[in-house]
Write an enzyme that holds these catalytic residues in place. Structure first.
Site, short mmCIF file in Angstrom:
data_model
loop_
_atom_site.label_atom_id
_atom_site.label_comp_id
_atom_site.label_asym_id
_atom_site.label_seq_id
_atom_site.Cartn_x
_atom_site.Cartn_y
_atom_site.Cartn_z
N TYR A 44 35.02 39.85 29.60
CA TYR A 44 36.10 39.19 30.35
C TYR A 44 35.98 37.68 30.20
O TYR A 44 36.95 36.99 29.85
CB TYR A 44 36.04 39.58 31.83
CG TYR A 44 36.84 38.67 32.71
CD1 TYR A 44 38.23 38.71 32.70
CD2 TYR A 44 36.22 37.74 33.55
CE1 TYR A 44 38.98 37.85 33.50
CE2 TYR A 44 36.96 36.89 34.35
CZ TYR A 44 38.34 36.95 34.32
OH TYR A 44 39.08 36.09 35.11
N LYS A 73 42.14 45.66 44.75
CA LYS A 73 41.20 45.34 43.68
C LYS A 73 39.96 46.24 43.64
O LYS A 73 39.18 46.17 42.68
CB LYS A 73 40.76 43.87 43.80
CG LYS A 73 41.89 42.89 43.53
CD LYS A 73 41.43 41.44 43.60
CE LYS A 73 40.47 41.09 42.49
NZ LYS A 73 40.12 39.65 42.51
#
Length: 313
Positions: free
Chosen positions: A139, A183
Site C-alpha cells: 500500500y 472500515k
C-alpha cells in the site's frame, strides 16, 4: 461541479460534508459500493450525482465531458495496509490515479489527492523528500510510486519551461474520526476501543503500545487542510498530520475518559504485522506552514472527545 472519488469512504465523505457546510452541493461522488455499508456515509449529505468507480474510470479513459469541473478530490484507493496483492494494489492506487491525473492536467482541473505517511516506512524523519521514503508494505509503495510519478511530471515541466495546473498530494498520517464504521479492521484504534467499551469489555492494546507513537490526526482537520489548498491553489506534496507523536496508550486513555470506565489491557502483538508496522510517525509541518496553511490540529484528547461525542450520540 466538484468530483470526490472515494466519496463514500471515511475521508471522502467528510470532505463532501465540509463542502456542504461551505455551501457547495454540486458534487459528484465516485465510489465502489460493493461494501454496501458505506452508503450510510452519504445519506445525510447533499450531492448532485453518484457514479460507480469502474464506470467513472471508463468515461475518464474515453475522455468524456462531465461539464465544468472546479476540482477533483481523489480519495479513492485501496487503503488496507494488510493487503499484499500487489497487482490489485498498483492497479487501484497507481494506474487509476495516473489516468485521473492526466485527465485533469489536459483540462487544467485542480487535482488534490490522497498520499500517505505509509510512504515513509521506518524513518524517524518525516519530511517530504525522497531520501526519507521507504514503504514497509505494498500500500505504501503504491502511494510512494504515485508521488514519484508526480515529481517527475513537475521536473519535466520545469525543464521545458512549462507550468502545470494544480496538483496537491496530502500525506495523511493516522486519520481517525466519524464515518469510519465500514472500515472493519482498518478503522482507527479509537473506533475499536470505543466499540469494546460499548460491548462491556475493557479496551485492549497490543503489547508495547505505550512505546508505539503515531501522529493521530482528526478527520475534521484533514478536511480543513484540503479545502484550504483548494481555495489557495497551491501545488506540492504535503504532510497532513498534527506534528505531534502520541502513544496508543494516550488514545486509550482518551476513550476511557469519555466513557468514565474501562481498564486498559494488553494483548500479544500479531505476527502478521511484524516487520510491516510503523512504530513511530510524526509529521514535519515545515513545508505545510511555509505554503501558508495555518490549520490548527486537535490533540488526541481533543479529537477523540469530539469524535466519540458524535459516534455515541
Amino acid at each position: 461541479m466538484i468530483i470526490v472519488t472515494g466519496g463514500a469512504g471515511m475521508i471522502g465523505s467528510n470532505i463532501v460534508k465540509a463542502l456542504n457546510e461551505a455551501g457547495i452541493n454540486d458534487i459528484l461522488v465516485v465510489d465502489n459500493l460493493k461494501n454496501g455499508k458505506k452508503f450510510k456515509n452519504l445519506v445525510d449529505l447533499d450531492i448532485t450525482d453518484y457514479m460507480d468507480r469502474d464506470d467513472f474510470l471508463t468515461q475518464i479513459m474515453a475522455g468524456d465531458d462531465f461539464g465544468p469541473i472546479e476540482a477533483i478530490f481523489h480519495e479513492g484507493a485501496c487503503s488496507a495496509t494488510t493487503e499484499w496483492d500487489g497487482k490489485y494494489m498498483m492497479l487501484n492506487n497507481y494506474e487509476y490515479s495516473k489516468e485521473l491525473l492526466h485527465y485533469c492536467l489536459d483540462r487544467e482541473i485542480p487535482f488534490l489527492y490522497a498520499s500517505s505517511a505509509a510512504t515513509y516506512g521506518e524513518t524517524e524523519t518525516f519530511v517530504e523528500e525522497r531520501e526519507y521514503e521507504g514503504a514497509l508494505n505494498v500500500y505504501g509503495y503504491s502511494k510512494q510510486q504515485f508521488d514519484n510519478y508526480v515529481r517527475r511530471l513537475w521536473k519535466d515541466a520545469e525543464e521545458h519551461g512549462e507550468q502545470l495546473s494544480q496538483i496537491t498530494g496530502f500525506r495523511y498520517f493516522n486519520v481517525y474520526g466519524p464515518r469510519e464504521d465500514h472500515k472493519g479492521s482498518m478503522a482507527s484504534v479509537a473506533f475499536h476501543l470505543n466499540n469494546q467499551i460499548n460491548a462491556g469489555e475493557n479496551p485492549k492494546l497490543f503489547e508495547g503500545s505505550g512505546h508505539f507513537k503515531r501522529d493521530f490526526v482528526y478527520v475534521g482537520d484533514v478536511c480543513k487542510v484540503n479545502l484550504w489548498f483548494l481555495e489557495n491553489g497551491v501545488s506540492g506534496i504535503f504532510n497532513c498530520g498534527t506534528g505531534r507523536a502520541e502513544s496508543f496508550e494516550e488514545v486509550a486513555k482518551a476513550v476511557v475518559k469519555h466513557h468514565n470506565k474501562g481498564e486498559i489491557q494488553t494483548i500479544p502483538f500479531p505476527d502478521h504485522l511484524k516487520g510491516a508496522y510503523q512504530e513511530f510517525t510524526q509529521a514535519d509541518l515545515t513545508k505545510l506552514r511555509a505554503a501558508g496553511c495555518d490549520v490548527e490540529f486537535k490533540t488526541v484528547a481533543e479529537g477523540v472527545a469530539e469524535y466519540l461525542t458524535i459516534q455515541n450520540s
